[in-house]
Design a protein around this motif. Structure first.
Motif, mmCIF file in Angstrom:
data_model
loop_
_atom_site.group_PDB
_atom_site.id
_atom_site.type_symbol
_atom_site.label_atom_id
_atom_site.label_comp_id
_atom_site.label_asym_id
_atom_site.label_seq_id
_atom_site.Cartn_x
_atom_site.Cartn_y
_atom_site.Cartn_z
ATOM 1 N N SER A 39 24.595 19.468 90.421
ATOM 2 C CA SER A 39 25.503 19.200 91.235
ATOM 3 C C SER A 39 25.347 19.742 92.521
ATOM 4 C CB SER A 39 26.743 20.030 90.601
ATOM 5 O OG SER A 39 28.018 19.978 91.429
ATOM 6 N N ASP A 67 31.632 10.804 88.713
ATOM 7 C CA ASP A 67 33.010 11.428 88.821
ATOM 8 C C ASP A 67 33.948 10.247 89.121
ATOM 9 O OD1 ASP A 67 31.923 13.926 88.794
ATOM 10 O OD2 ASP A 67 32.851 14.703 90.663
ATOM 11 N N ILE A 110 25.114 13.592 87.447
ATOM 12 C CA ILE A 110 24.077 14.381 86.875
ATOM 13 C C ILE A 110 23.153 14.527 85.788
ATOM 14 C CG2 ILE A 110 24.027 16.868 86.254
ATOM 15 C CD1 ILE A 110 26.762 17.514 87.363
ATOM 16 N N LYS A 146 31.553 21.889 96.818
ATOM 17 C CA LYS A 146 32.711 21.657 96.308
ATOM 18 C C LYS A 146 32.965 23.232 95.606
ATOM 19 C CE LYS A 146 31.026 17.172 94.912
ATOM 20 N NZ LYS A 146 30.317 16.562 93.435
#
Lengths: 207, 207
Positions: A39, A67, A110, A146
């Motif tokens: 990530s 996502d 990922i 994030k």
């Protein structure tokens, strides 16, 4: 007629217009660029940059973002082990369809485990599965766009890849994006590295 | 950051190259032609013919065949009620991705229940979901190409749509393929009916 998985009485339907014909229409070869990495390692940055650079060359690509797919196709899946496996399996199957449709499919996930990525590679019959590994260490440790690493280190997110869940780096990937003389390549430079690979392997023309 | 379905900590990733740009590359508008009808009603025949006729016009389409997907993406699903719902949901989600990629996506599935088809329609934000209903009664009763009706009538297949499981005809579909003066239209004539619709709605050009 065949029995496949949990289905019985199903027939394989062959279409008169196949991958070859579709590839001619778009003058490229369908393939999957599978971007794997932690990530915040720059997967989406590369995916977007690659999509833009391919577009300027008149090439049709489509991004399957891990996502984003969790908002639709994979919204029934969470992050427990079997759900992660199923998540990656489905993205692999859909990526295969896009490659068969003649597109350059950019999958950005990922996908921490080798065996799950290898299972996706094995779905494809030829060498059109291209694994691109994000290996930009300095970038990863200096940014947390994030705010997820902070949360994970504080124990507020469990099972976070790279903190309390492992990431298995590819052993034999086609492309490794890494620093050059301690500097991160720019998004355009990363995209060009992938495009050079695609060009060299003949994916940017239909014949 | 959002919680969607069973996922937490996921972000929507916007791509710089969107549907508009992709549509320009292929000079068409992405959409879904959803072909519904009983087993043996000619869905695959129409799908293949449509794919061929679009190709001769230089248009890029891709067939999502219900049976074929049960060999891959949906191989974990059987034919019990919840599996049929999930099967159609996934095909709807993938069809939506293909339309977003700029392709004319031809989905060919029995999809017997109105609510499941309507759920797929609702996934699409605009009027790019085009339901085509196979309503060729005479054809259906005179042919049984896969021998499935014979097996179902003999009770050897259970839950067979049209025999011991209902088929709900569309109430407001965009295209209804039916006999003309008691005659079945040819595959090419059926494809042309769909193409006339697509042309009229502007799907065969990007602007």
């Amino acid at each position: 007629m065949s029995t496949v998985g949990n289905s019985t009485n199903i027939f394989w339907q062959e279409s008169p217009i196949g991958k070859t014909e579709r590839q001619k229409l778009v003058n490229q070869k369908g393939c999957v660029v599978w971007i794997t990495g932690l990530s915040g390692s720059g997967k989406s940055t590369l995916a977007c940059s690659l999509s833009r650079e391919l577009y300027t060359r008149g090439k049709l690509s489509y991004i399957l973002d891990g996502d984003n797919l969790r908002h639709g196709l994979n919204k029934d899946l969470g992050f427990k082990a079997e759900d992660r496996v199923e998540n990656i399996r489905r993205v692999g199957e859909v990526a295969k369809l896009f490659a068969d449709a003649g597109l350059i499919c950019i999958a950005s996930l990922i996908s921490p485990y080798r065996k799950d990525r290898d299972a996706c590679r094995e779905m494809m019959q030829d060498s059109s599965f291209i694994e691109a590994s994000m290996y930009l260490k300095s970038w990863l440790f200096t940014r947390d766009p994030k705010g997820l690493y902070k949360l994970a280190r504080a124990g507020k997110i469990k099972g976070f890849t790279g903190i309390d869940d492992p990431y298995e780096s590819p052993l034999n990937c086609e492309i490794q994006l890494k620093e050059k003389e301690g500097e991160c390549p720019s998004p355009v430079a990363m995209a060009e590295e992938v495009i050079t690979y695609l060009e060299g392997k003949g994916f940017l023309q239909s014949q």
